[in-house]
Design an enzyme around this catalytic site. Structure first.
Site, PDB file in Angstrom:
ATOM      1  N   CYS A 187      -7.117  -8.082   6.427  1.00 55.30           N
ATOM      2  CA  CYS A 187      -7.398  -9.056   5.487  1.00 55.30           C
ATOM      3  C   CYS A 187      -8.157 -10.186   6.303  1.00 55.30           C
ATOM      4  O   CYS A 187      -7.397 -11.481   6.301  1.00 55.30           O
ATOM      5  CB  CYS A 187      -6.066  -9.564   4.928  1.00 55.30           C
ATOM      6  SG  CYS A 187      -4.782  -9.868   6.171  1.00 55.30           S
TER       7      CYS A 187
ATOM      8  N   LYS B 230       0.722  -1.265  -0.010  1.00 54.06           N
ATOM      9  CA  LYS B 230       0.057   0.017  -0.067  1.00 54.06           C
ATOM     10  C   LYS B 230       0.805   1.307  -0.045  1.00 54.06           C
ATOM     11  O   LYS B 230       0.606   2.304  -0.599  1.00 54.06           O
ATOM     12  CB  LYS B 230      -0.993   0.019   1.284  1.00 54.06           C
ATOM     13  CG  LYS B 230      -1.950  -1.288   1.101  1.00 54.06           C
ATOM     14  CD  LYS B 230      -2.876  -1.494   2.239  1.00 54.06           C
ATOM     15  CE  LYS B 230      -3.517  -2.785   2.005  1.00 54.06           C
ATOM     16  NZ  LYS B 230      -2.862  -4.022   2.098  1.00 54.06           N
TER      17      LYS B 230
END
Ligand SMILES: C[S@@+](CC[C@H](N)C(=O)[O-])C[C@H]1O[C@@H](n2cnc3c(N)ncnc32)[C@H](O)[C@@H]1O
Length: 424
Positions: A355, A246
Site C-alpha cells: 500500500c 485478504k
C-alpha cells in the site's frame, strides 16, 4: 465554551504534539490508550479534531503566517493550528480562542505566549472561513512530496494532495453477493465489485455486520486477491496477513488458506474476523522467514511498507515520519519476496503488493525480482478484470493505483500489485 470543550481540545493538542515532535503514529497512540481517560463523546471529538488538524496542517500554517512575526514554539504552533481549523470551519470564536489560550497558558514554557495566541486567533477569526476556503489544498511535507513528484509528476501530485485532503469513504468487501450488500447498507457498487458508503456512521451498526456478510476493506486493497480469479480449492498462503482482509477474501472464494503474521495481537484480529464472517482459515503466528512449509499453489505477499498509499485515512503519516525507515523496509520487501518464492510450487502464482505510492516499493521491486530469478515472469493477463482501467497497468505488467484515480467516485488508496509466475 462551544461543543468541543477543553478536555477534547487538550487531548487533540497532545496527540498532535506527540505526532509532530516524537514521530508517533496516531494508531499507535490510540492503541496505547491515549484517549481512554475521556468520555466516549469527547474521545470521538478529540480524534476527529486531531485527524482534521493533521489533514489541514499546511493550510492552517498559511492562514496564521501573516499574523505572526516569527515561527513560535511547536506547542504554540500546534495550538494555533487546531484553533485555526476550528475557527475557519464554523466554530464559535469566543469559546475556541479562550480554550486554546488556556492550553498555551497551562504550559510553563509557553505561558508567555498567551497574549500572542489571543491576538493571532482574533485576527484569524476575523479573516474567517472566507480566507480559509481561498487557500490552496494542503501541500505534503517535502521529504515525501519530492519523491512523489519525481515519480508521478507535478499535476498528478496536486490530484493526490486533493485526495489526501478530502479523506476517504468506507469501502466494504462482500462475502457473497456484493449487489445485495450495497442494497442492504445503502452503498454504491464500485466498478471492481467493492461497496462504497459515503457516510457510514458506526460500522458495527450497519446491516449485515453481525451476520458477517462483509468486512471493511478499501477498494484498492481488495484488488490483489481479485487478480487471482478462481482460487476455489487452491492451497493459498497469505504471508503478512493481519488484520486479514485478504485472508477473508481467499476463504470466501473457497481457497484452502493459511495466514501467517508475526504480530500475535494483530493475528487475534484475523481470528476474530474469521469468526464473525463464519469463514475458515489456518492462522499461524510466525515470522515469515521462519515459516518454511512449501508447495502452495498461490502465495500472497502484502509486504510491510511505508503505507504512503493510505494517507487519506492516516493523515498523521507525513508528519510523524521522515522517510529514514524506508530503506530498511525496501530491503525487507526484497527478502520477503525471495522467501515467498521458495514456498510456492513450480508454476504457482505469487501476488506481490504494497500500500505504497513509492515505485521503490512496487514497480522497482518487481523489476529487480525478475532480474534476480531466472524464468520468473509477470502474468499481466491477470489484470483483465472488471473495473480495471488499462491506464493503470505498468510497463513491467503490474498495476499501479493512486488516490487521484476514480476522483468522481471518491478516490482509492494508493497501491501496487503484480502477479508473478514461478517457472514450472
Ligand atoms: C500491510 S500489513 C498486511 C495487511 C493484510 N494483508 C490485510 O490485507 O489485512 C503488513 C503486515 O506484515 C506483518 N509483518 C511485518 N513483518 C513481518 C514478518 N517478518 N513476518 C510476518 N509478518 C510480518 C505486520 O505485522 C503487518 O500485519
Amino acid at each position: 465554551m462551544d461543543q468541543t470543550g477543553l478536555p477534547a481540545r487538550r487531548a487533540a493538542h497532545h496527540l498532535l504534539q506527540q505526532i509532530t515532535t516524537q514521530g508517533r503514529l496516531l494508531s499507535e497512540l490510540l492503541g496505547a490508550g491515549a484517549l481512554d481517560h475521556l468520555p466516549t463523546e469527547d474521545r470521538a471529538r478529540a480524534q476527529r479534531l486531531a485527524t482534521d488538524g493533521l489533514r489541514s496542517l499546511d493550510r492552517a500554517d498559511r492562514m496564521v503566517k501573516p499574523f505572526v512575526k516569527k515561527n513560535p514554539h511547536i506547542f504554540v504552533r500546534n495550538a494555533l493550528r487546531l484553533a485555526t481549523l476550528e475557527l475557519c470551519t464554523g466554530g464559535a470564536a469566543h469559546g475556541i480562542v479562550n480554550a486554546y489560550v488556556e492550553i498555551v497558558g497551562r504550559n510553563k514554557r509557553t505561558q508567555t505566549f498567551k497574549g500572542m495566541t489571543n491576538a493571532v486567533l482574533r485576527k484569524v477569526a476575523e479573516a474567517g472561513p472566507e480566507a480559509w476556503e481561498k487557500l490552496p489544498v494542503p501541500v505534503t511535507p517535502s521529504w515525501l512530496r519530492q519523491p512523489l513528484v519525481a515519480a508521478w509528476g507535478r499535476k498528478p501530485m496536486d490530484g493526490i494532495e486533493r485526495a489526501h485532503f478530502a479523506g476517504a469513504p468506507i469501502d466494504l468487501t462482500a462475502k457473497g453477493d456484493a449487489a445485495a450488500v450495497a442494497k442492504a447498507t445503502g452503498g454504491v457498487l464500485l466498478p471492481t465489485g467493492s461497496v462504497r458508503l459515503a457516510d457510514a456512521g458506526q460500522v458495527s451498526a450497519l446491516a449485515g455486520y453481525d451476520a458477517g456478510d462483509w468486512w471493511v476493506q478499501d477498494a484498492a486493497a481488495a484488488l490483489p486477491v481479485k487478480l487471482l480469479g478462481d482460487v476455489n480449492g487452491l492451497k493459498c498462503l497469505d504471508l503478512c496477513a493481519a488484520p486479514g482482509g485478504k485472508t477473508m477474501q481467499l476463504a470466501a472464494l473457497g481457497a484452502d488458506v493459511t495466514s501467517v503474521d508475526v504480530s500475535a495481537a494483530r493475528m487475534g484480529r484475523v481470528s476474530e474476523n474469521l469468526r464473525r464472517t463464519g469463514l475458515r482459515g489456518t492462522v499461524v503466528v510466525s515470522d515469515a522467514f521462519d515459516y518454511t512449509q512449501d508447495g502452495f499453489d498461490v502465495v500472497l505477499l502484502d509486504a510491510p511498507c511505508s503505507a504512503t498509499g493510505t494517507i487519506r485515512r492516516h493523515p498523521d503519516l507525513p508528519h510523524a515520519k521522515d522517510g529514514t525507515e524506508f530503506g530498511a523496509l525496501i530491503a525487507q520487501q526484497e527478502a520477503l519476496l525471495d522467501h515467498a518464492l521458495t514456498l510456492l510450487k513450480p508454476g504457482g502464482a505469487l501476488v506481490f503488493c504494497t500500500c505504497s505510492l513509492l515505485p521503490d516499493e512496487g514497480e522497482v521491486q518487481v523489476e529487480d525480482a525478475l532480474a534476480r530469478h531466472d524464468g520468473l515472469t509477470v502474468d499481466s493477463t491477470a489484470l483483465n478484470r472488471d473495473g480495471i482501467d488499462p491506464a493503470w497497468v505498468t510497463e513491467e505488467g503490474g498495476l499501479r493505483l493512486r488516490p487521484d484515480y476514480w476522483r468522481e467516485l471518491g478516490g482509492m488508496d494508493g497501491f501496487y500489485m503484480a502477479v508473478l509466475r514461478k517457472p514450472a
